[in-house]
Write a protein that holds these residues in place. Structure first.
Motif, PDB file in Angstrom:
ATOM      1  N   ARG A   1       0.825  -1.207   0.000  1.00 19.35           N
ATOM      2  CA  ARG A   1       0.000   0.000   0.000  1.00 19.35           C
ATOM      3  C   ARG A   1       0.857   1.254   0.000  1.00 19.35           C
ATOM      4  N   TRP A   2       1.920   1.240   0.796  1.00 18.76           N
ATOM      5  CA  TRP A   2       2.789   2.419   0.863  1.00 18.76           C
ATOM      6  C   TRP A   2       3.460   2.695  -0.475  1.00 18.76           C
ATOM      7  N   VAL A   3       3.949   1.644  -1.098  1.00 14.78           N
ATOM      8  CA  VAL A   3       4.626   1.843  -2.384  1.00 14.78           C
ATOM      9  C   VAL A   3       3.628   2.351  -3.421  1.00 14.78           C
ATOM     10  N   ALA A   4       2.442   1.769  -3.423  1.00 15.76           N
ATOM     11  CA  ALA A   4       1.417   2.240  -4.351  1.00 15.76           C
ATOM     12  C   ALA A   4       1.106   3.708  -4.078  1.00 15.76           C
ATOM     13  N   TYR A   5       1.034   4.058  -2.785  1.00 10.42           N
ATOM     14  CA  TYR A   5       0.743   5.447  -2.426  1.00 10.42           C
ATOM     15  C   TYR A   5       1.849   6.378  -2.945  1.00 10.42           C
TER      16      TYR A   5
ATOM     17  N   VAL B   1      -2.199   1.456  -9.880  1.00 10.82           N
ATOM     18  CA  VAL B   1      -3.443   0.685 -10.048  1.00 10.82           C
ATOM     19  C   VAL B   1      -3.160  -0.810  -9.867  1.00 10.82           C
ATOM     20  N   ILE B   2      -2.055  -1.265 -10.438  1.00 13.70           N
ATOM     21  CA  ILE B   2      -1.750  -2.708 -10.344  1.00 13.70           C
ATOM     22  C   ILE B   2      -1.401  -3.121  -8.903  1.00 13.70           C
ATOM     23  N   PRO B   3      -0.484  -2.430  -8.213  1.00 16.42           N
ATOM     24  CA  PRO B   3      -0.233  -2.839  -6.823  1.00 16.42           C
ATOM     25  C   PRO B   3      -1.474  -2.703  -5.931  1.00 16.42           C
ATOM     26  N   LEU B   4      -2.313  -1.691  -6.194  1.00 21.40           N
ATOM     27  CA  LEU B   4      -3.487  -1.524  -5.330  1.00 21.40           C
ATOM     28  C   LEU B   4      -4.496  -2.654  -5.535  1.00 21.40           C
TER      29      LEU B   4
ATOM     30  N   ALA C   1     -11.928  -2.415  -1.385  1.00 18.91           N
ATOM     31  CA  ALA C   1     -12.573  -2.836  -2.616  1.00 18.91           C
ATOM     32  C   ALA C   1     -13.382  -1.684  -3.214  1.00 18.91           C
ATOM     33  N   LYS C   2     -14.136  -1.007  -2.351  1.00 19.68           N
ATOM     34  CA  LYS C   2     -14.955   0.114  -2.830  1.00 19.68           C
ATOM     35  C   LYS C   2     -14.074   1.196  -3.442  1.00 19.68           C
ATOM     36  N   HIS C   3     -12.993   1.467  -2.733  1.00 21.23           N
ATOM     37  CA  HIS C   3     -12.099   2.508  -3.190  1.00 21.23           C
ATOM     38  C   HIS C   3     -11.444   2.120  -4.521  1.00 21.23           C
ATOM     39  N   TYR C   4     -11.042   0.860  -4.594  1.00 21.73           N
ATOM     40  CA  TYR C   4     -10.382   0.406  -5.819  1.00 21.73           C
ATOM     41  C   TYR C   4     -11.337   0.444  -6.994  1.00 21.73           C
ATOM     42  N   TYR C   5     -12.585   0.087  -6.725  1.00 22.51           N
ATOM     43  CA  TYR C   5     -13.608   0.092  -7.769  1.00 22.51           C
ATOM     44  C   TYR C   5     -13.658   1.452  -8.468  1.00 22.51           C
ATOM     45  N   LEU C   6     -13.765   2.492  -7.661  1.00 24.68           N
ATOM     46  CA  LEU C   6     -13.833   3.851  -8.210  1.00 24.68           C
ATOM     47  C   LEU C   6     -12.538   4.219  -8.918  1.00 24.68           C
TER      48      LEU C   6
ATOM     49  N   TRP D   1      -8.228   9.594  -0.007  1.00 23.75           N
ATOM     50  CA  TRP D   1      -8.729   8.435   0.749  1.00 23.75           C
ATOM     51  C   TRP D   1      -7.561   7.590   1.237  1.00 23.75           C
ATOM     52  N   GLN D   2      -6.626   7.341   0.329  1.00 23.53           N
ATOM     53  CA  GLN D   2      -5.458   6.549   0.710  1.00 23.53           C
ATOM     54  C   GLN D   2      -4.652   7.257   1.797  1.00 23.53           C
ATOM     55  N   LEU D   3      -4.493   8.564   1.611  1.00 22.61           N
ATOM     56  CA  LEU D   3      -3.725   9.349   2.581  1.00 22.61           C
ATOM     57  C   LEU D   3      -4.368   9.235   3.963  1.00 22.61           C
ATOM     58  N   HIS D   4      -5.682   9.417   3.970  1.00 18.41           N
ATOM     59  CA  HIS D   4      -6.442   9.334   5.205  1.00 18.41           C
ATOM     60  C   HIS D   4      -6.257   7.954   5.852  1.00 18.41           C
ATOM     61  N   TRP D   5      -6.356   6.932   5.023  1.00 23.10           N
ATOM     62  CA  TRP D   5      -6.220   5.556   5.521  1.00 23.10           C
ATOM     63  C   TRP D   5      -4.839   5.362   6.156  1.00 23.10           C
TER      64      TRP D   5
END
Lengths: 503, 528
Positions: B348-352, B373-376, B387-392, B519-523
């Motif tokens: 997640r961190w690397v994707a971020y 997109v691929i690592p996430l 999942a919801k976040h990735y969907y969008l 969203w990712q930042l918040h997470w």
């Protein structure tokens, strides 16, 4: 309450699943349509693509009475219209689409041999559109109709069956690669079958008449439709009225489709003569049917006149499909109907006059509808149907999509999690599986040889002939099996009835 | 693909994965004759260049305008491929006769090289999925192998992203397995394949420093030296020969072509889109208010010519400023990695980090969205919120790649690919994740995730796959944007305002990207 919400969820899930399969099937079709079409860049006659485009040009530019008539503008020797009127109307509608976006591609006379990026694209899209609007909904109707009568079929099996019907490699290669509109006539046929299975005989026969009027080849199924519907009518309270109703619907549908040609006997006969191209001989190229295969030893064309060959082929066809028709008249059932469709289509493919390689699509359709009952037979048939069309598709430069679709089919057929219970694997003996392995090896080898080795100069069509022989032998074996199976059904069918009586 | 009943045996499991992979393989083969961009000729030329010239001439050659501008390992990769290309058709690797050659042999060869080299990606997902449950693994597999973005960029547009991302995933898998040395080594190798992946280097550095180099001063230092040696060795192997030839400056000048603009010709949907728009709006407003604002002479997409700024009001953006901004955006994640370096967070961190690079970087290409997109996709199957976040996010990023395939022939292809992706995600997330028997550890994780429900929709079941109304209307808006730019714009405006459709796509997608990033930042900020 809980149950209804669950059913609702199930229903929604199935809908999503069907959508998923359809989108995948469409995606594969779009990808195949990127490849070349028959006769691309090959003047002066090009191929089926040019024929279809030419029909759009003719139907757009001339009044309906002139479509089938030879004239200075409509030179019938250059891809003259030789399909029934519904094909002509379909060409007209698609032609309108082409004219709107790219007028040059269908302009009268000046567009002959037209080839362009946009032209190809628009033509491809008309096939895609027809497929999505006719074949796909018809398959959905069939699957719902067929399985609503059979409780307890696993959802995964239904999904598998839908996928297998929609991703039949032969149909996709011919329609979206080679270029034809089989999806329309076959889609109408599937729609007719679905209607008849769900008890709407009148709708079904009307749809089948439309299929007949789109491609006269749909007549391959006619005996089965006749047998099944007749058998059903005989079991009704007023058989005569039932038959009369069906007859009226058939006549009415035909009258509507043929309306522009019914004003004079002359124009009617003019169209009719275009539909039966007897001058082309009993067979062409290397079709894996009876006449062509046996011609290696018996020179039919030399021994008999065309007239007697016509009679011979007609009687052979009718004689061989008679058993399956009789079975349906005696014991009409949805299940037997599908077998009967397969058997009568086989009879026509084997014995009728002027059969083309592509006609194997017709027996393949009912075979795909029976895929869940007869998975291994269907798989075997598809493999040899593909092989029988291989030389044709090679000429069209469609080897890549051929290989890819072959692979996709084998994968989907062996897809994990589906149809385990339906797969009959226990009964195969070692001798039988050895035979299967050997024949498969030969088939693979033939592909490789055909692609890599040039034939000896004395026999330039040696490999085509070998392919034809192999395919013919397999088709015959399958046809004998399915005929036998259909008759076995009637025994199974009568057995429980006898039991009921006994009770 | 469609449902599979749950099974326990692993052979069954592998069979499913092979099925999905081969299905994608055959589909990708069908795409061989589709449109390909100039990148196709770029890579063909590199095949010829590496085949015909000695190593010392690779970065000097100027036979074609498509000079070699990837790091040495990628050139070696092309050299390796050129060996087979020569066997297929010698014209492919002919430096002069092969220029702009696009016969069937080269098309089939290069397309197949992309498809085959993608097996590295599949290996990467295989490694990352070993610890997942069956359903999650299948889902993850589908998301990566059938990713519309990857198909569009690699198999139609033409590039080798699948191969490179595969190396990244292999590295991440090693880190998740606590095999830090291998992870660091593979990442160093990746950097020598494509330097754009260096955006995540700070995360790697902090993580490896804190996770690998610990256990007291002495042991920690020893490990630091160890890691340093391994990484340095990789770079020496890659760049050593060029130092020897005295070409290292030449190599770097090829790899970092300064003088490109802030944005690419088509604006990637990132932060700078808003900056540009704000500048435009401000300048119009100020002019209306009577201020004397000079229209900018330079364009955003061109180079930084002279001292003129492409902005009328706002301060000009320099590469250094973007670099600082990227690091600033990344800093919460770096802080977390410093405080508590956990293997399960690294993907997640690397994707971020790549997300930050995409949003704030200099001259970012829209294709760079694949880097996160691929690592996430690996992260997406962890919880319903992900999942919801990735969907969008994956819909937005795939859609933002649409302008890459601008020809009519590929239009149904890209639309259907995205549609299939949406259906598969919807079907997969809603039917698979909610039914999953959650294992102990992931149940705990799920509990935590629920606390971070951004939507604060107390009414919705966190384990049910639903979107809130804002997300739903945003995604429907995407459809409107597409309908306008493809059909209504040409119908109503004809050839006027030709930049408007692309600009609309950029801006609209940029909103989704910013939302997703926040969203990712918040997470990440909220995670422990």
């Amino acid at each position: 309450m809980e149950k209804t919400t669950m059913e609702k969820g199930d229903y929604k899930n199935s809908a999503v699943l069907f959508l998923c399969i359809s989108v995948f099937a469409l995606l594969v079709r779009v990808a195949v349509s990127l490849h070349p079409y028959s006769g691309a860049g090959n003047p002066p006659k090009y191929g089926d693509f040019e024929a279809q485009r030419h029909w759009m040009e003719i139907t757009l530019g001339l009044p309906p009475q002139e479509w089938y008539r030879n004239s200075t503008i409509n030179d019938l020797s250059y891809w003259g219209l030789d399909y029934p009127p519904l094909t002509a109307y379909q060409s007209y509608v698609h032609g309108l689409l082409l004219r709107y976006f790219h007028p040059d591609s269908v302009s009268l006379y000046s567009s002959r041999g037209h080839e362009s990026y946009l032209g190809k694209l628009l033509m491809r899209w008309t096939v895609l559109l027809s497929d999505a609007l006719i074949f796909f909904p018809a398959v959905l109707c069939f699957v719902t109709a067929y399985y609503s009568g059979q409780q307890g079929t696993h959802k995964n099996n239904i999904a598998w069956h839908t996928t297998i019907i929609l991703l039949s490699p032969c149909l996709i290669l011919i329609d979206h690669g080679h270029f034809q509109y089989n999806c329309i006539s076959l889609g109408l046929t599937v729609g007719a079958i679905a209607a008849i299975i769900s008890g709407k005989e009148l709708v079904g026969s009307s749809l089948f008449c439309l299929a007949l009027n789109h491609k006269q080849m749909s007549a391959y199924f006619a005996p089965a439709f006749f047998g099944h519907l007749f058998g059903k009518c005989l079991r009704r309270r007023n058989p005569y009225i039932e038959v009369l109703k069906l007859g009226l619907v058939v006549l009415g549908t035909f009258a509507v489709v043929w309306w522009p040609y019914l004003h004079s006997l002359n124009s009617f006969l003019e169209v009719l003569s275009r539909l039966a191209p007897f001058e082309r001989g009993i067979y062409e190229d290397y079709v894996a049917n009876f006449w062509c295969t046996t011609s290696i030893m018996i020179k039919w064309k030399r021994l008999f006149t065309t007239q007697s060959l016509k009679l011979l082929s007609l009687s052979a066809t009718l004689f061989t499909c008679l058993p399956s028709v009789v079975q349906q008249i005696r014991y009409p059932s949805s299940h037997g109907f599908l077998y009967s469709l397969l058997n009568s289509a086989f009879s026509f493919y084997m014995f009728s006059f002027q059969v083309h390689e592509k006609s194997i699509l017709l027996p393949l359709l009912p075979a795909s509808l029976l895929a869940l009952e007869e998975p291994s037979i269907f798989q075997w048939l598809i493999q040899f149907a593909l092989l029988s069309m291989f030389p044709l598709l090679c000429r069209d430069k469609l080897v890549i999509p051929y290989a890819a679709l072959y692979g996709i089919f084998i994968l989907l057929y062996n897809a994990p999690g589906w149809k385990q219970d339906a797969r009959e694997r226990s009964s195969t003996s070692t001798a039988k599986s050895l035979l299967v392995a050997v024949i498969t090896m030969i088939s693979v080898l033939l592909h490789v040889i055909y692609l890599t080795i040039s034939p000896p100069r004395r026999y330039p069509f040696l490999f085509e002939a070998i392919i034809m022989l192999l395919c013919f032998s397999q088709f015959i074996a399958v046809a004998v099996y399915t005929n036998k199976k259909q008759w076995m059904l009637s025994k199974q069918h009568s057995a429980p009835m006898a039991k009921e009586k006994h009770l | 693909m469609p449902t599979k009943p749950p099974t326990t045996s692993t052979s069954k499991n592998i069979k499913d994965l092979i099925f999905i992979t081969l299905l994608a393989f055959f589909f990708k083969i069908l795409l061989i004759p589709s449109y390909h961009s100039t990148d196709f000729e770029v890579h063909r030329h590199w095949l010829a260049l590496t085949h015909s010239l000695p190593l010392s001439h690779w970065y000097l050659d100027e036979t074609s305008p498509w000079t070699l501008d990837y790091p040495p390992f990628f050139a070696h990769f092309e050299h390796f491929l050129s060996f087979f290309a020569n066997l297929v058709d010698p014209i492919i690797v002919d430096l002069h006769k092969g220029l702009n050659f696009d016969g069937p042999s080269v098309i089939v060869f290069q397309r197949l090289s992309v498809i085959v080299s993608e097996s590295v990606l599949i290996y990467g997902v295989y490694l990352l999925g070993r610890k997942c449950g069956f359903r999650e693994r299948v889902l993850m597999w589908v998301l990566v192998v059938w990713s519309p973005g990857l198909v569009i960029v690699d198999h139609v547009h033409f590039q080798y992203n699948g191969f490179l991302l595969g190396i990244l995933l292999v590295s991440l898998a090693a880190l998740e397995d606590r095999n830090d040395l291998l992870g660091g080594f593979v990442f160093a190798v990746l950097l020598c394949f494509k330097h754009l992946f260096a955006v995540a280097a700070p995360v790697y550095f902090v993580y490896l420093l804190r996770h690998y180099c610990r256990g007291g001063v002495f042991k920690g230092f020893g490990r630091l030296v160890m890691m340093g040696t391994v990484v340095a060795a990789v770079f020496v192997v890659a760049y050593g020969p060029f130092v020897y030839y005295g070409q290292i400056q030449q190599v770097f000048s090829r790899m970092f072509p300064f003088g490109r603009g802030l944005c690419h010709a088509y604006w990637a949907p990132n932060f700078w889109v808003f900056y540009i728009i704000l500048d435009k709006v401000l300048s119009v407003l100020l002019v209306k208010m009577g201020f004397d604002i000079k229209a900018p002479t330079a364009s955003f997409t061109g180079g930084l010519v002279g001292d003129s700024s492409p902005f009328a009001v706002l301060p000009t953006v320099t590469p250094l400023a973007t670099l600082i901004l990227v690091l600033l955006a990344m800093s919460p994640c770096l802080y977390k990695a410093w405080k508590n370096p956990q293997p399960r967070m690294i993907t997640r961190w690397v994707a971020y980090a790549y997300f930050c690079g995409f949003l704030f970087g200099w001259h970012v290409h829209e294709k760079a969205s694949l880097h996160f997109v691929i690592p996430l996709a690996i992260v997406a199957v962890q919880s319903m919120d992900d999942a919801k976040h990735y969907y969008l996010m994956s819909i937005v990023s795939s859609y933002s790649l649409f302008p890459l395939l601008y020809e009519a022939q590929e239009y149904p292809l890209k639309v259907l690919l995205l549609t299939l992706h949406v259906i598969l995600m919807w079907y997969g997330f809603s039917s698979q994740l909610s039914k999953t028997v959650v294992s102990n550890t992931s149940a705990q994780r799920k509990k935590k995730d629920d606390n971070y429900d951004l939507k604060k929709n107390s009414g919705t079941n966190p384990r049910k796959f639903t979107l809130n109304w804002i997300e739903k209307s945003y995604l429907s808006g995407l459809l409107l944007v597409e309908v306008w730019s493809q059909f209504l714009h040409p119908a109503f405006l004809g050839i006027r305002l030709p930049f408007l459709p692309l600009m609309m796509i950029s801006i609209y997608c940029a909103f989704g990207m910013m939302y997703s990033w926040m969203w990712q930042l918040h997470w990440i900020v909220k995670s422990h």
